[in-house]
Design a protein around this motif. Sequence first.
Motif, PDB file in Angstrom:
ATOM      1  N   LEU A 142     104.763  -0.420  45.729  1.00  0.00           N
ATOM      2  CA  LEU A 142     105.051  -0.847  47.089  1.00  0.00           C
ATOM      3  C   LEU A 142     106.545  -0.788  47.403  1.00  0.00           C
ATOM      4  CD1 LEU A 142     103.947  -1.968  49.756  1.00  0.00           C
ATOM      5  CD2 LEU A 142     104.213  -4.276  48.788  1.00  0.00           C
ATOM      6  N   ASN A 143     107.389  -1.118  46.426  1.00  0.00           N
ATOM      7  CA  ASN A 143     108.828  -1.111  46.715  1.00  0.00           C
ATOM      8  C   ASN A 143     109.310   0.284  47.086  1.00  0.00           C
ATOM      9  OD1 ASN A 143     108.638  -0.021  44.158  1.00  0.00           O
ATOM     10  ND2 ASN A 143     110.285  -1.252  43.284  1.00  0.00           N
ATOM     11  N   TYR A 144     108.685   1.315  46.487  1.00  0.00           N
ATOM     12  CA  TYR A 144     109.060   2.679  46.865  1.00  0.00           C
ATOM     13  C   TYR A 144     108.645   2.965  48.306  1.00  0.00           C
ATOM     14  CZ  TYR A 144     108.912   7.642  47.544  1.00  0.00           C
ATOM     15  OH  TYR A 144     109.081   8.889  48.084  1.00  0.00           O
ATOM     16  N   ILE A 145     107.460   2.528  48.696  1.00  0.00           N
ATOM     17  CA  ILE A 145     106.992   2.738  50.071  1.00  0.00           C
ATOM     18  C   ILE A 145     107.926   2.046  51.055  1.00  0.00           C
ATOM     19  CG2 ILE A 145     105.080   2.423  51.688  1.00  0.00           C
ATOM     20  CD1 ILE A 145     104.532   4.396  49.402  1.00  0.00           C
ATOM     21  N   GLU A 146     108.347   0.854  50.705  1.00  0.00           N
ATOM     22  CA  GLU A 146     109.262   0.110  51.589  1.00  0.00           C
ATOM     23  C   GLU A 146     110.629   0.787  51.660  1.00  0.00           C
ATOM     24  OE1 GLU A 146     107.407  -4.379  51.050  1.00  0.00           O
ATOM     25  OE2 GLU A 146     108.885  -3.642  49.605  1.00  0.00           O
ATOM     26  N   GLU A 147     111.094   1.350  50.554  1.00  0.00           N
ATOM     27  CA  GLU A 147     112.359   2.097  50.576  1.00  0.00           C
ATOM     28  C   GLU A 147     112.235   3.348  51.441  1.00  0.00           C
ATOM     29  OE1 GLU A 147     113.212   2.890  46.519  1.00  0.00           O
ATOM     30  OE2 GLU A 147     113.631   0.784  46.017  1.00  0.00           O
ATOM     31  N   HIS A 159      99.910   4.090  60.874  1.00  0.00           N
ATOM     32  CA  HIS A 159     101.197   4.662  61.256  1.00  0.00           C
ATOM     33  C   HIS A 159     101.223   6.080  60.673  1.00  0.00           C
ATOM     34  CE1 HIS A 159     105.453   5.281  61.872  1.00  0.00           C
ATOM     35  NE2 HIS A 159     105.589   4.060  62.393  1.00  0.00           N
ATOM     36  N   SER A 160     100.853   7.055  61.480  1.00  0.00           N
ATOM     37  CA  SER A 160     100.655   8.422  60.995  1.00  0.00           C
ATOM     38  C   SER A 160     101.928   9.029  60.413  1.00  0.00           C
ATOM     39  CB  SER A 160     100.120   9.314  62.119  1.00  0.00           C
ATOM     40  OG  SER A 160     100.990   9.302  63.229  1.00  0.00           O
ATOM     41  N   GLU A 161     103.085   8.650  60.951  1.00  0.00           N
ATOM     42  CA  GLU A 161     104.333   9.199  60.432  1.00  0.00           C
ATOM     43  C   GLU A 161     104.592   8.697  59.016  1.00  0.00           C
ATOM     44  OE1 GLU A 161     109.044   9.728  61.766  1.00  0.00           O
ATOM     45  OE2 GLU A 161     107.832   8.099  62.612  1.00  0.00           O
ATOM     46  N   LEU A 162     104.312   7.426  58.759  1.00  0.00           N
ATOM     47  CA  LEU A 162     104.487   6.877  57.426  1.00  0.00           C
ATOM     48  C   LEU A 162     103.580   7.592  56.432  1.00  0.00           C
ATOM     49  CD1 LEU A 162     105.459   4.845  55.313  1.00  0.00           C
ATOM     50  CD2 LEU A 162     103.767   3.219  56.215  1.00  0.00           C
ATOM     51  N   VAL A 163     102.311   7.758  56.785  1.00  0.00           N
ATOM     52  CA  VAL A 163     101.368   8.437  55.893  1.00  0.00           C
ATOM     53  C   VAL A 163     101.825   9.869  55.635  1.00  0.00           C
ATOM     54  CG1 VAL A 163      98.986   9.217  55.601  1.00  0.00           C
ATOM     55  CG2 VAL A 163      99.440   6.995  56.661  1.00  0.00           C
ATOM     56  N   ARG A 164     102.324  10.528  56.670  1.00  0.00           N
ATOM     57  CA  ARG A 164     102.786  11.919  56.518  1.00  0.00           C
ATOM     58  C   ARG A 164     103.935  12.005  55.531  1.00  0.00           C
ATOM     59  NH1 ARG A 164     106.644  15.013  59.036  1.00  0.00           N
ATOM     60  NH2 ARG A 164     107.114  13.368  60.553  1.00  0.00           N
ATOM     61  N   TYR A 165     104.876  11.086  55.602  1.00  0.00           N
ATOM     62  CA  TYR A 165     106.022  11.103  54.681  1.00  0.00           C
ATOM     63  C   TYR A 165     105.568  10.839  53.242  1.00  0.00           C
ATOM     64  CZ  TYR A 165     109.760  11.457  58.160  1.00  0.00           C
ATOM     65  OH  TYR A 165     110.614  11.894  59.134  1.00  0.00           O
ATOM     66  N   ILE A 166     104.633   9.927  53.049  1.00  0.00           N
ATOM     67  CA  ILE A 166     104.155   9.639  51.691  1.00  0.00           C
ATOM     68  C   ILE A 166     103.455  10.867  51.107  1.00  0.00           C
ATOM     69  CG2 ILE A 166     102.687   8.177  50.264  1.00  0.00           C
ATOM     70  CD1 ILE A 166     102.989   5.977  52.382  1.00  0.00           C
ATOM     71  N   LEU A 167     102.684  11.557  51.941  1.00  0.00           N
ATOM     72  CA  LEU A 167     101.942  12.728  51.476  1.00  0.00           C
ATOM     73  C   LEU A 167     102.845  13.922  51.160  1.00  0.00           C
ATOM     74  CD1 LEU A 167      98.800  12.569  53.791  1.00  0.00           C
ATOM     75  CD2 LEU A 167      98.854  12.248  51.307  1.00  0.00           C
ATOM     76  N   LEU A 168     104.132  13.817  51.492  1.00  0.00           N
ATOM     77  CA  LEU A 168     105.086  14.865  51.122  1.00  0.00           C
ATOM     78  C   LEU A 168     105.548  14.708  49.669  1.00  0.00           C
ATOM     79  CD1 LEU A 168     107.346  15.044  54.322  1.00  0.00           C
ATOM     80  CD2 LEU A 168     105.649  16.720  53.561  1.00  0.00           C
ATOM     81  N   GLU A 169     105.156  13.604  49.026  1.00  0.00           N
ATOM     82  CA  GLU A 169     105.552  13.375  47.640  1.00  0.00           C
ATOM     83  C   GLU A 169     105.055  14.503  46.739  1.00  0.00           C
ATOM     84  OE1 GLU A 169     107.582  10.910  46.132  1.00  0.00           O
ATOM     85  OE2 GLU A 169     108.038  11.027  48.265  1.00  0.00           O
ATOM     86  N   PRO A 170     105.841  14.905  45.737  1.00  0.00           N
ATOM     87  CA  PRO A 170     105.491  16.053  44.887  1.00  0.00           C
ATOM     88  C   PRO A 170     104.118  15.957  44.227  1.00  0.00           C
ATOM     89  CG  PRO A 170     107.767  15.404  44.507  1.00  0.00           C
ATOM     90  CD  PRO A 170     107.169  14.361  45.408  1.00  0.00           C
ATOM     91  N   TYR A 171     103.692  14.740  43.876  1.00  0.00           N
ATOM     92  CA  TYR A 171     102.416  14.628  43.166  1.00  0.00           C
ATOM     93  C   TYR A 171     101.271  15.235  43.957  1.00  0.00           C
ATOM     94  CZ  TYR A 171      98.380  12.998  40.644  1.00  0.00           C
ATOM     95  OH  TYR A 171      97.192  12.981  39.959  1.00  0.00           O
ATOM     96  N   GLY A 203     114.391   4.182  54.718  1.00  0.00           N
ATOM     97  CA  GLY A 203     115.165   5.419  54.785  1.00  0.00           C
ATOM     98  C   GLY A 203     114.869   6.253  56.019  1.00  0.00           C
ATOM     99  N   HIS A 204     113.635   6.182  56.497  1.00  0.00           N
ATOM    100  CA  HIS A 204     113.240   6.973  57.665  1.00  0.00           C
ATOM    101  C   HIS A 204     113.197   6.131  58.949  1.00  0.00           C
ATOM    102  CE1 HIS A 204     112.254  10.734  55.598  1.00  0.00           C
ATOM    103  NE2 HIS A 204     111.742   9.990  54.626  1.00  0.00           N
ATOM    104  N   GLY A 205     113.646   4.887  58.853  1.00  0.00           N
ATOM    105  CA  GLY A 205     113.677   4.031  60.029  1.00  0.00           C
ATOM    106  C   GLY A 205     112.301   3.710  60.580  1.00  0.00           C
ATOM    107  N   ILE A 206     111.318   3.587  59.701  1.00  0.00           N
ATOM    108  CA  ILE A 206     109.945   3.318  60.123  1.00  0.00           C
ATOM    109  C   ILE A 206     109.691   1.811  60.126  1.00  0.00           C
ATOM    110  CG2 ILE A 206     107.504   3.584  59.511  1.00  0.00           C
ATOM    111  CD1 ILE A 206     108.251   6.292  58.295  1.00  0.00           C
ATOM    112  N   GLU A 207     109.196   1.310  61.233  1.00  0.00           N
ATOM    113  CA  GLU A 207     108.833  -0.092  61.336  1.00  0.00           C
ATOM    114  C   GLU A 207     107.357  -0.200  61.707  1.00  0.00           C
ATOM    115  OE1 GLU A 207     111.329  -2.133  64.062  1.00  0.00           O
ATOM    116  OE2 GLU A 207     113.206  -1.668  62.998  1.00  0.00           O
TER     117      GLU A 207
END
Length: 388
Positions: free
Chosen positions: A267-272, A239-251, A276-280
């Motif tokens: 994992l709970n942060y990824i699920e949140e 799911h490229s959109e999910l990966v893109r959002y995670i890679l926006l993390e400051p780290y 938040g972004h309506g990703i399924e």
Amino acid sequence: MNKYITKLSEISSKPERLIVGLMSGTSLDGLDIALCKCKSGFVDVKEFRSVEYSKELIKRLSEIQSRVATNTKELTLLHTELANYYGEAVIKALIEWGVPMEEVDLIASHGQTIYHAPAQTEKEINATLQIVDGDHIAQKTGIITISDFRQKHTSVGGEGAPLAGIFDEAVFRDETKHRLLINLGGIANLTWLPSKNSGNKVMSGDTGPANTLINEAMIKYFDRTFDERGKVAASGKVHSELVRYILLEPYFRKPFPKTTGQEDFRLNYIEELMEGHGIECSEKDLIASLTSLTAQSISRAVDQITNDEAFECYVSGGGVHNESMMKELEERIPQGEFKDFEELGIPADAKEAAMMSFFANDLVSGDGFSIPGVTEEKVHFGKISLPD
């Protein structure tokens, strides 16, 4: 004089030492045991085995690892229980290998990381905590034990990690060839080893999650402790959109060198984030996406530090057996010539346990190491526990 002080002096004066290295990472998959012959700048792995943690032990550790609030009684109990578990595992391994206990000079135990807390502001201090008590291992086995290696790193101003860069430079840097070493444990780290002749600096740091998120999701959704050979990832779609959002993390935007831990990637942060972004996405697609996240975050880091130079690439750690992850890494790092880590003289699975032996050997007989960007003074890593 304590007889073990005399024995330690005798061990330190030997031309080489037989050391059992112990390593368990944040992925919580088990204990790695490596029997190593060590001398200055050299480690020879003679025997190796991994002992899987039970599901019950994984559950207990996951409930106290990388959590702001935890059960202090359970933390205290596991500090001792794991030490006895490690000691028994060493005794059993030596018996199976046919190695008499009295022939082993030292045990080198990394311990189980519970929390890694690099400073986020100038007012904070760097801190890290590993449990598994060295005194109990020494008492159980009758072998002098070196443990708690990361505290010296933080005591002189470092973040407590990665230690791998020091080990990699001392053992694997080549005169003429550029090398990139990647370790895929719970957290992924890499070491850039430009050739000695180039005059360029070694660079080392954590890139982000390797197996920790994948393993957590596998336990929750598939009742398995890891994705064997990356089969689940291969059956899903990224799911490229999910990966893109995670890679926006400051780290991921921090410059090298840097360190992180499971505290930043749960994992709970990824699920949140998904909510938040309506990703399924399906459970298989989630595993595929988390696997791709590891490969993409590593390749981004490689692009930052290697300047498109060609190099040899060696991968170690449990993730090396994840075929989906390895395939994507090779696709995303085309400038790297991927080679079997064993060509460097150490099995891929044994690297970090061997590294503990290396640091223990230096503590009793070496000159110590400077820590780039932290101190030019030579320091030694580890604390000594005597059997009596």
